[in-house]
Scaffold this motif. Structure first.
Motif, PDB file in Angstrom:
ATOM      1  N   PRO B  46      19.590  37.224  61.447  1.00  0.00           N
ATOM      2  CA  PRO B  46      18.303  37.135  62.157  1.00  0.00           C
ATOM      3  C   PRO B  46      17.270  38.104  61.584  1.00  0.00           C
ATOM      4  N   SER B  47      17.718  39.270  61.169  1.00  0.00           N
ATOM      5  CA  SER B  47      16.795  40.246  60.599  1.00  0.00           C
ATOM      6  C   SER B  47      16.159  39.698  59.322  1.00  0.00           C
ATOM      7  N   LEU B  48      16.989  39.110  58.463  1.00  0.00           N
ATOM      8  CA  LEU B  48      16.467  38.545  57.216  1.00  0.00           C
ATOM      9  C   LEU B  48      15.460  37.435  57.498  1.00  0.00           C
ATOM     10  N   ALA B  49      15.778  36.579  58.477  1.00  0.00           N
ATOM     11  CA  ALA B  49      14.862  35.491  58.833  1.00  0.00           C
ATOM     12  C   ALA B  49      13.534  36.053  59.318  1.00  0.00           C
ATOM     13  N   ARG B  50      13.623  37.084  60.154  1.00  0.00           N
ATOM     14  CA  ARG B  50      12.434  37.730  60.693  1.00  0.00           C
ATOM     15  C   ARG B  50      11.592  38.327  59.564  1.00  0.00           C
ATOM     16  N   LEU B  51      12.267  39.047  58.684  1.00  0.00           N
ATOM     17  CA  LEU B  51      11.566  39.713  57.593  1.00  0.00           C
ATOM     18  C   LEU B  51      10.899  38.706  56.654  1.00  0.00           C
ATOM     19  N   GLN B  52      11.551  37.557  56.494  1.00  0.00           N
ATOM     20  CA  GLN B  52      10.961  36.529  55.628  1.00  0.00           C
ATOM     21  C   GLN B  52       9.703  35.956  56.278  1.00  0.00           C
ATOM     22  N   LYS B  53       9.781  35.734  57.591  1.00  0.00           N
ATOM     23  CA  LYS B  53       8.631  35.196  58.301  1.00  0.00           C
ATOM     24  C   LYS B  53       7.454  36.170  58.229  1.00  0.00           C
ATOM     25  N   GLU B  54       7.781  37.469  58.190  1.00  0.00           N
ATOM     26  CA  GLU B  54       6.729  38.485  58.112  1.00  0.00           C
ATOM     27  C   GLU B  54       6.237  38.719  56.689  1.00  0.00           C
ATOM     28  N   GLY B  55       6.857  38.003  55.748  1.00  0.00           N
ATOM     29  CA  GLY B  55       6.421  38.139  54.358  1.00  0.00           C
ATOM     30  C   GLY B  55       6.886  39.405  53.683  1.00  0.00           C
ATOM     31  N   LEU B  56       7.908  40.050  54.238  1.00  0.00           N
ATOM     32  CA  LEU B  56       8.402  41.288  53.636  1.00  0.00           C
ATOM     33  C   LEU B  56       9.515  41.025  52.629  1.00  0.00           C
ATOM     34  N   VAL B  57      10.180  39.899  52.786  1.00  0.00           N
ATOM     35  CA  VAL B  57      11.156  39.472  51.775  1.00  0.00           C
ATOM     36  C   VAL B  57      10.891  38.005  51.456  1.00  0.00           C
ATOM     37  N   GLU B  58      11.342  37.601  50.250  1.00  0.00           N
ATOM     38  CA  GLU B  58      11.235  36.193  49.865  1.00  0.00           C
ATOM     39  C   GLU B  58      12.573  35.792  49.259  1.00  0.00           C
ATOM     40  N   THR B  59      12.799  34.491  49.150  1.00  0.00           N
ATOM     41  CA  THR B  59      14.066  34.043  48.576  1.00  0.00           C
ATOM     42  C   THR B  59      13.836  33.598  47.146  1.00  0.00           C
TER      43      THR B  59
END
Lengths: 177, 177
Positions: B46-59
Motif C-alpha cells: 500500500p505504501s508503494l501504491a500511495r507513493l506512486q500516486k503522489e508521484g514520488l516513485v515510478e515504475t
DNA sequence: CGACCCATGTAATACGTTACATGATTTC
DNA sequence: GAAATCATGTAACGTATTACATGGGTCG
C-alpha cells in the motif's frame, strides 16, 4: 504487534497492589512504570470493563460518594500470575534515529551529528532522572518490592549509559567524515 | 503510535539506493535494517501504491518478463530528505521483561531469574551476530555508506553489552533474595 | 515436474492514540 | 466560586500484522 493485548496484563498487575480507580491505574502506569511501559485511557477503560465481565476484577465502593474502585478477584489473582508466566512478546523494532543514520549519506554528516547529539542529551537527562528515582526508592523500607524496582531502574541506567557511550563514539566518527 | 506512518520514510529511503521490486524492498528492510526497523508486506505494498500516486516513485520495466521495479522520481528524492529531516518519533515503551520484573513478587525470584537469563542469552547471541556483520561490513570498500552502517551496528553492540552487564548484575541480585 | 523462491496484492482483524464529552470534588 | 484535579467513557482515526489468494520463474 503482539497477538493478545498486553494491556490486560499491565492493568491486572497494577491492581495486584490494591483496589484502584481506572484513573489511578493510569497514574501508576505513567508515573511508576512509565520508563518501560505505557497505556492510554482509551486502552485502560475498555480493559477494565473486559476484565470485570470475565470476573477477574470487581468493583468496590470508593471513598468518594458514588465512586467505585476496581479490585482483583481470586480468579484475577490467579490469572495475573498465569499471564506473567507467558512468554515475553517483543514489539518489532522501530528506531527512527538509526534509520536516519543508516541513510546518513542522504542527510549529511552535520545533520546526523545533531541527531546523535540530541540523543546524547536525552540519555544523560534520563540518567539523572533515574539516579533521582533510585535514591528515592532506596530510601523506602526494604520490602521485597524494592529489590525488583531497583532492577528495573538499573536496566534503564545501563541502557542510558550505553547510549551516551555510543553517542560519543559516533560523534567522533561523524567528525572525521 | 506516530501520527504519520513511518513506512513511507523507510520505503523511500530503501529505494534511494536504486530501483527495486516491492519484494526486494521488504528483503532489504528485513535483512539490512532488521536490527532496528521492520515492515510487513501489508504495509509495503500500500505504501508503494500511495507513493506512486503522489508521484514520488515510478515504475520501470524489470529484468523479468512482465515485472516492474519501483524507482524514486526527482520529487521522491527531494521528499525523502525532507522526511528524514523531520523529528524522530519514538514509540511508547513496552518492555515485557521489565514489566514482569517490576511485579517480580508475583512471579517469584526463580522465574524472574529464568527470564533474565533468557534475556542474557539473547543479548550474547545478538552480540555475536553483530560482530559477524561488522566483519562483513568492514570488508566492504570504504564508501561513505560503510561508515554509517558501522554506526548502526555499534549502537546494537553497545545496547547488547549493556543488556549482558545488567543481566549479570540482576541475576546476582535475584540470587541473594 | 515438484519444490521453492520471486512477486503482488487484499481482507480481516487487532492494536493503540487522541480528541471529545461530561461531570463531581477539592482547593485556593 | 473559579480553577485544578479526579474520574469515566466513547468515537474517530490511524497504524500494523497475519492470513489468504494467486501466479510466474528457476533449479534440481
Amino acid at each position: 504487534m503482539p497477538r493478545t493485548t498486553q494491556t490486560d496484563v499491565a492493568v491486572l498487575a497494577v491492581l495486584s497492589t490494591g483496589p484502584l480507580s481506572g484513573y489511578a491505574v493510569r497514574e501508576i502506569i505513567r508515573d511508576d512504570l512509565g520508563l518501560f511501559w505505557s497505556e492510554s485511557f482509551g486502552q485502560i477503560y475498555p480493559s477494565l470493563a473486559r476484565l470485570q465481565k470475565e470476573g477477574l476484577v470487581e468493583t468496590v465502593p470508593g471513598e468518594r460518594r458514588g465512586s467505585s474502585l476496581f479490585r482483583l478477584t481470586g480468579a484475577g489473582r490467579e490469572r495475573i500470575v498465569e499471564l506473567l508466566r507467558e512468554p515475553v512478546t517483543t514489539v518489532p523494532p522501530r528506531n527512527g534515529l538509526l534509520l536516519r543514520l543508516a541513510f546518513g549519506n542522504l542527510l549529511g554528516a552535520r545533520a546526523c551529528a545533531e541527531l546523535v547529539s540530541e540523543a546524547r542529551t536525552k540519555a544523560t537527562a534520563q540518567l539523572e532522572e533515574l539516579e533521582r528515582i533510585r535514591r528515592q526508592v532506596e530510601a523506602e523500607p526494604d520490602e521485597p518490592q524494592r529489590a525488583y524496582a531497583l532492577m528495573t531502574i538499573s536496566a534503564g541506567e545501563h541502557a542510558a549509559r550505553a547510549a551516551v557511550a555510543w553517542a560519543d563514539e559516533t560523534l567522533a566518527a561523524l567528525e572525521s567524515l
